[in-house]
Motif scaffolding. Structure first.
Motif, PDB file in Angstrom:
ATOM      1  N   ALA A  43       6.769  -6.159   1.473  1.00 45.78           N
ATOM      2  CA  ALA A  43       6.330  -6.270   0.794  1.00 45.78           C
ATOM      3  C   ALA A  43       5.048  -4.773   0.710  1.00 45.78           C
ATOM      4  CB  ALA A  43       5.353  -7.723   0.946  1.00 45.78           C
ATOM      5  N   GLU A  44       4.935  -4.402   1.639  1.00 44.96           N
ATOM      6  CA  GLU A  44       4.397  -2.852   1.890  1.00 44.96           C
ATOM      7  C   GLU A  44       5.153  -1.795   1.732  1.00 44.96           C
ATOM      8  OE1 GLU A  44       1.339  -0.824   5.597  1.00 44.96           O
ATOM      9  OE2 GLU A  44       3.494  -2.113   6.385  1.00 44.96           O
ATOM     10  N   LEU A  45       6.318  -2.220   1.715  1.00 39.10           N
ATOM     11  CA  LEU A  45       6.728  -1.194   1.836  1.00 39.10           C
ATOM     12  C   LEU A  45       7.636  -0.914  -0.262  1.00 39.10           C
ATOM     13  CD1 LEU A  45      10.651   0.235   2.262  1.00 39.10           C
ATOM     14  CD2 LEU A  45      10.036  -0.901   0.053  1.00 39.10           C
ATOM     15  N   SER A  46       7.596  -2.719  -0.634  1.00 32.95           N
ATOM     16  CA  SER A  46       6.873  -2.369  -2.070  1.00 32.95           C
ATOM     17  C   SER A  46       6.127  -1.835  -3.370  1.00 32.95           C
ATOM     18  CB  SER A  46       7.883  -3.694  -2.697  1.00 32.95           C
ATOM     19  OG  SER A  46       7.320  -5.082  -2.153  1.00 32.95           O
ATOM     20  N   ALA A  47       4.847  -2.242  -2.599  1.00 37.33           N
ATOM     21  CA  ALA A  47       3.479  -1.508  -3.330  1.00 37.33           C
ATOM     22  C   ALA A  47       3.603   0.005  -3.103  1.00 37.33           C
ATOM     23  CB  ALA A  47       3.176  -2.176  -2.746  1.00 37.33           C
ATOM     24  N   HIS A  48       4.577   0.356  -2.468  1.00 38.46           N
ATOM     25  CA  HIS A  48       4.239   1.841  -2.302  1.00 38.46           C
ATOM     26  C   HIS A  48       5.604   3.029  -2.666  1.00 38.46           C
ATOM     27  CE1 HIS A  48       1.150   0.369   1.332  1.00 38.46           C
ATOM     28  NE2 HIS A  48       0.222   1.857  -0.021  1.00 38.46           N
TER      29      HIS A  48
END
Length: 239
Positions: A43-48
């Motif tokens: 989730a954090e990766l896909s937000a950036h």
């Protein structure tokens, strides 16, 4: 969890998201501890990061597949794990890859196996009985570290690789042992899988001139006989 799709699919979506503001710390080629990762989870990766530009997800699930070959650090994150997993899966087994496709900085996309929670990967693994998770390790010696929780299959994989003339370590460090229940390799229907950590020295022998650049490993013409012999040995262990 719902049953996985029974037809072959390849999913690639693109989203316009803000670029990452974090810098990648130094990390060895072997699977890293979560503290060394830029992102804590998918989730954090896909937000950036931008799918289709920075990374892609590839899924192929033939009808009735009971084995999944996965490369969660595929593409230019840990070459050539995508190609090995894809070749091993063939037309019978399920295949999943999370691939780094940036021009540079693909190590930013590394999420350690115990934190790798990308939904499509979890769905693929949850729908099969056995999992082979393909990874890259550091080191110039040609050796494979075989870990995971499926002790019976681990023994078979080690035996087949050795019989084929490949170096296999008699021990595996905790860092790359792959025996946590949270490791995605172990999240199949039986709760146990196998994690292959293949040294750079061994991976270089899979390609002409020992090159591991993304464009080079993506061309099947650059594969050596060792590439195919290695995959065949792993598949013999699977029976």
């Amino acid at each position: 969890m719902k049953r996985i799709m029974s037809i072959a699919v390849a999913n690639v979506l693109v989203m316009s998201l803000a670029p990452a503001a974090l810098a990648a710390p130094a990390r060895p080629a072997a699977a890293a501890a979560s503290a060394d990762d830029v992102y804590a989870d998918y989730a954090e990766l896909s937000a950036h990061e931008v799918e289709g530009k920075d990374y892609r997800r590839v899924v192929r699930v033939p009808r009735g597949a009971k084995v999944a070959h996965i490369a969660i650090h595929g593409g230019a994150i840990e070459a050539p794990t995508s190609q090995l997993a894809d070749q091993a899966a063939g037309r019978k087994d399920a295949y999943y890859a999370f691939e780094g496709i940036k021009a540079t900085g693909n190590s930013d996309l590394h999420i350690t196996a115990t934190h790798f929670d990308e939904p499509r990967a979890l769905k693929v693994v949850a729908g099969v009985d056995r999992t082979i998770s393909w990874h890259a390790a550091s080191g110039s010696d040609a050796v494979t570290y075989v870990g995971g929780r499926d002790t019976a299959l681990i023994r078979k994989v080690k035996a087949e690789l050795r019989a084929a003339g490949f170096g296999v370590s008699s021990s595996v460090s905790e860092e790359i042992g792959g025996d946590s229940p949270q490791n995605i390799a172990n999240r199949n229907r039986r709760g146990m899988g196998v994690q292959l950590e293949i040294s750079r020295g061994q991976r270089e022998r899979f390609f002409k001139e020992g090159k591991l650049a993304r464009a080079w490993v993506e061309d099947p013409a650059n594969r050596t006989k060792d590439f195919y012999r290695y995959v065949a040995a792993v598949n013999r262990a699977l029976g």
